[in-house]
Design an enzyme around this catalytic site. Structure first.
Site, mmCIF file in Angstrom:
data_model
loop_
_atom_site.group_PDB
_atom_site.id
_atom_site.type_symbol
_atom_site.label_atom_id
_atom_site.label_comp_id
_atom_site.label_asym_id
_atom_site.label_seq_id
_atom_site.Cartn_x
_atom_site.Cartn_y
_atom_site.Cartn_z
ATOM 1 N N TYR A 1 -39.593 24.448 -33.129
ATOM 2 C CA TYR A 1 -39.430 25.572 -34.067
ATOM 3 C C TYR A 1 -40.703 25.802 -34.870
ATOM 4 O O TYR A 1 -41.128 26.942 -35.061
ATOM 5 C CB TYR A 1 -38.236 25.304 -34.999
ATOM 6 N N VAL A 2 -41.320 24.713 -35.325
ATOM 7 C CA VAL A 2 -42.508 24.858 -36.167
ATOM 8 C C VAL A 2 -43.728 25.221 -35.333
ATOM 9 O O VAL A 2 -44.413 26.217 -35.599
ATOM 10 C CB VAL A 2 -42.756 23.548 -36.965
ATOM 11 N N THR B 1 -43.182 16.816 -40.976
ATOM 12 C CA THR B 1 -42.821 16.175 -42.237
ATOM 13 C C THR B 1 -43.023 14.668 -42.085
ATOM 14 O O THR B 1 -42.397 14.042 -41.228
ATOM 15 C CB THR B 1 -41.357 16.512 -42.590
ATOM 16 N N TYR C 1 -37.538 25.368 -66.418
ATOM 17 C CA TYR C 1 -37.048 24.639 -67.588
ATOM 18 C C TYR C 1 -36.228 23.422 -67.153
ATOM 19 O O TYR C 1 -35.457 23.503 -66.197
ATOM 20 C CB TYR C 1 -36.188 25.587 -68.422
ATOM 21 N N TYR C 2 -36.351 22.323 -67.844
ATOM 22 C CA TYR C 2 -35.627 21.074 -67.555
ATOM 23 C C TYR C 2 -36.096 20.413 -66.262
ATOM 24 O O TYR C 2 -35.390 19.564 -65.719
ATOM 25 C CB TYR C 2 -34.108 21.301 -67.438
ATOM 26 N N CYS D 1 -25.347 18.015 -76.878
ATOM 27 C CA CYS D 1 -24.616 18.847 -75.909
ATOM 28 C C CYS D 1 -24.603 18.298 -74.488
ATOM 29 O O CYS D 1 -23.544 18.180 -73.885
ATOM 30 C CB CYS D 1 -25.199 20.255 -75.891
ATOM 31 N N LYS E 1 -35.328 16.369 -79.542
ATOM 32 C CA LYS E 1 -36.503 17.195 -79.235
ATOM 33 C C LYS E 1 -37.213 17.544 -80.530
ATOM 34 O O LYS E 1 -36.657 17.364 -81.621
ATOM 35 C CB LYS E 1 -36.144 18.443 -78.431
HETATM 36 N N1 LIG Z 1 -37.422 23.182 -38.048
HETATM 37 C C1 LIG Z 1 -37.764 23.512 -39.278
HETATM 38 O O1 LIG Z 1 -37.233 24.454 -39.882
HETATM 39 C C2 LIG Z 1 -38.851 22.735 -39.990
HETATM 40 C C3 LIG Z 1 -39.396 23.269 -41.169
HETATM 41 C C4 LIG Z 1 -40.417 22.581 -41.802
HETATM 42 C C5 LIG Z 1 -40.866 21.369 -41.285
HETATM 43 N N2 LIG Z 1 -40.312 20.866 -40.152
HETATM 44 C C6 LIG Z 1 -40.851 19.607 -39.637
HETATM 45 O O2 LIG Z 1 -41.762 19.941 -38.597
HETATM 46 C C7 LIG Z 1 -41.705 18.960 -37.544
HETATM 47 C C8 LIG Z 1 -41.316 19.633 -36.251
HETATM 48 O O3 LIG Z 1 -40.024 20.211 -36.406
HETATM 49 P P1 LIG Z 1 -39.394 21.098 -35.252
HETATM 50 O O4 LIG Z 1 -38.081 21.592 -35.792
HETATM 51 O O5 LIG Z 1 -40.381 22.079 -34.776
HETATM 52 O O6 LIG Z 1 -39.114 19.972 -34.131
HETATM 53 P P2 LIG Z 1 -38.675 20.196 -32.616
HETATM 54 O O7 LIG Z 1 -37.888 18.978 -32.243
HETATM 55 O O8 LIG Z 1 -38.063 21.543 -32.439
HETATM 56 O O9 LIG Z 1 -40.058 20.203 -31.847
HETATM 57 C C9 LIG Z 1 -40.878 19.077 -31.730
HETATM 58 C C10 LIG Z 1 -41.607 19.194 -30.412
HETATM 59 O O10 LIG Z 1 -42.556 18.128 -30.316
HETATM 60 C C11 LIG Z 1 -42.652 17.794 -28.958
HETATM 61 N N3 LIG Z 1 -43.312 16.503 -28.790
HETATM 62 C C12 LIG Z 1 -42.845 15.263 -29.008
HETATM 63 N N4 LIG Z 1 -43.771 14.331 -28.683
HETATM 64 C C13 LIG Z 1 -44.870 15.016 -28.276
HETATM 65 C C14 LIG Z 1 -46.153 14.621 -27.825
HETATM 66 N N5 LIG Z 1 -46.481 13.333 -27.741
HETATM 67 N N6 LIG Z 1 -47.029 15.580 -27.483
HETATM 68 C C15 LIG Z 1 -46.698 16.881 -27.559
HETATM 69 N N7 LIG Z 1 -45.475 17.311 -27.979
HETATM 70 C C16 LIG Z 1 -44.576 16.387 -28.327
HETATM 71 C C17 LIG Z 1 -41.209 17.809 -28.482
HETATM 72 O O11 LIG Z 1 -41.102 17.894 -27.076
HETATM 73 C C18 LIG Z 1 -40.709 19.088 -29.182
HETATM 74 O O12 LIG Z 1 -40.849 20.230 -28.381
HETATM 75 C C19 LIG Z 1 -40.708 17.909 -38.019
HETATM 76 O O13 LIG Z 1 -41.416 16.902 -38.694
HETATM 77 C C20 LIG Z 1 -39.839 18.666 -38.999
HETATM 78 O O14 LIG Z 1 -39.248 17.807 -39.952
HETATM 79 C C21 LIG Z 1 -39.325 21.533 -39.489
#
Ligand SMILES: NC(=O)c1ccc[n+]([C@@H]2O[C@H](COP(=O)([O-])OP(=O)(O)OC[C@H]3O[C@@H](n4cnc5c(N)ncnc54)[C@H](O)[C@@H]3O)[C@@H](O)[C@H]2O)c1
Length: 422
Positions: free
Chosen positions: A10-11, A125, A257-258, A269, A327
């Site tokens: 996805y990323v 992440t 705030y807070y 409170c 405070k």
């Molecule tokens: N999905 C989200 O909305 C989102 C948002 C922000 C951050 N993240 C973080 O981004 C990172 C990726 O998330 P994602 O949802 O895209 O994960 P995903 O599982 O959809 O994609 C990860 C990809 O990495 C590939 N991969 C694994 N090992 C590999 C290697 N050695 N070489 C090349 N490719 C390899 C996998 O085959 C997979 O296609 C994670 O750390 C996630 O926590 C995700």
């Protein structure tokens, strides 16, 4: 710019489409051959609005291709984005296997092909400390001749939401870049050119923890909303209307705030009303694990404040505490966390003076009077004025609230601001 993306989930895939649409050349690398084949066929490997159109345009312009192997793709590259998965390991930590594998591959390729001037930005992440304790040691054990560094490592957390990932890429809530000396990385600055968002360039650890803080906050908001919603339903109250009223308040509720880390909460409170909401819920059979933990969390913080307040002091040290009421600008001592702190300091054998211009022991009345003297019977003796402070010599000054601005502190005095964590 030539950009190599590791991990086409996805990323990584979304970033690839967006970056290619900005006129850069993108090569995506993923171990999953089905994803790679799909992308090269112009088919998105994920369901996400707008990516199919962007991919089609990029394939037509020959600016986005995918591969399962790193091969010679790093040759001539400006930037590598690492977007591989970091799934939960059984004990709850993130599994860093893929990050380690990809880092090793990149370092080996840079070494074997004698590359330099490459920025490698991690977007997955990763737990704070990963760059220092895992990524840099791997790179440094493989890449030689590092003066100047042949790989510049960056941490650049991703804030997109699935379902609006393309829009979020071009309009993120913020851009956070972690670098070794907290100065901007020129390649990342060029990549983000034209994107309108607050920018923060910080150290690796501050950037690494950002996602965990954000996501825990979002989870906290959902849990809070649902605990309030359950309490409302059990008490014949419209959860929808309560929600509307709550979110309309952008001054105190949905606001910074807070949210500053520092002092504990207290006063007449907050503790009282949290306890009452717990009671209302329990009385109507509603379980509120999160709201029930607030007072315990606050008590834990008060212990931490005490530990910081006296750290490194010899027994019998002389301490000035600035601010006693909950405070600044009020004389309300009821459930003030600073009253608790004063008690703990004296119980630990230190000598305490207190400065709070709003608190006059002989002016306290009613419940405030009762609380003050039952919690601090020696209150009269503790309170000091500016002249007494000027004549005294303190081992430490603890600042609980802004009152210190009204004081002239002697040069070199050891001052700890407990109201704002550094
Ligand atoms: N999905 C989200 O909305 C989102 C948002 C922000 C951050 N993240 C973080 O981004 C990172 C990726 O998330 P994602 O949802 O895209 O994960 P995903 O599982 O959809 O994609 C990860 C990809 O990495 C590939 N991969 C694994 N090992 C590999 C290697 N050695 N070489 C090349 N490719 C390899 C996998 O085959 C997979 O296609 C994670 O750390 C996630 O926590 C995700």
């Amino acid at each position: 710019m030539k950009v190599i993306i590791f991990g086409l989930g996805y990323v990584g895939f979304t970033a690839g489409c967006c970056i290619a649409s900005q006129g850069h050349t993108v090569v995506g690398i993923d171990v999953n051959d089905k994803k790679v084949a799909a992308i090269n066929n112009g088919e998105a490997p994920i369901i996400e609005p707008k990516v199919t159109e962007l991919l089609r345009d990029a394939r037509a312009a020959n600016t986005f291709q995918a591969d399962t192997q790193i091969g010679s793709h790093l040759d001539g590259a400006d930037l590598v984005l690492v977007c591989v998965g970091t799934p939960s390991a059984p004990e709850g930590a993130h599994n860093m296997r893929y990050i380690a594998e990809v880092t090793r591959q990149i370092a080996q390729t840079v070494q074997e092909r004698d590359l330099s001037g490459l920025s490698v930005a991690y977007r997955s992440t990763i737990r704070p400390g990963t760059i220092h304790e895992l990524i840099l040691p791997i790179i440094n054990s493989i890449v030689t001749d590092t003066n100047p560094p042949r790989i510049e490592v960056v941490y650049n957390p991703e804030f997109l939401r699935e379902g609006s990932a393309v829009d979020d890429y071009f309009a993120p809530p913020k851009i956070v870049t972690g670098t070794k000396d907290s100065t901007p990385n020129a390649t990342m600055t060029a990549l983000n050119e034209g994107i309108d968002a607050p920018r923060f360039t910080v150290g690796f650890r501050e950037a690494e923890i950002t996602k965990f803080v954000d996501n825990s906050w979002h989870a906290l908001k959902v849990a809070f909303a649902n605990e309030v919603g359950r309490t409302c339903l059990a008490n014949d109250i419209s959860a929808k209307q309560v929600h509307e009223i709550f979110v309309s308040d952008t001054k105190l509720n949905i606001s910074p705030y807070y949210l500053r880390p520092g002092g504990a909460f207290g006063g007449s409170c907050l503790p009282k009303d949290v306890r009452a909401l717990q009671y209302i819920a329990a009385d109507t059979g509603v379980n509120l694990p999160m709201i029930n933990s607030l007072l315990r969390s606050n008590a834990a913080h008060k212990h931490a404040l005490f530990d910081w307040a006296v750290a490194g002091l010899d027994q019998g040290a002389r301490i000035l505490m600035v601010g006693l009421a909950f405070k600044a600008g009020t004389d309300d001592l009821r459930e003030s966390p600073h009253v608790d702190l004063a008690r703990k300091i004296m119980a630990a054998g230190h000598t305490l003076d207190v400065f709070d211009p709003a608190v006059k022991a002989d002016m306290l009345v009613g419940a405030n009077l009762g609380y003050a003297f039952s919690a601090l019977p020696m209150l009269n003796r503790l309170l000091v004025d500016r002249d007494q402070i000027a004549a005294a010599k303190y081992d430490r000054v603890l600042v609980n609230n802004a009152t210190v601005e009204q004081l002239q502190m002697p040069e070199g005095v050891d001052v700890i601001d407990l109201g704002t964590l550094p």
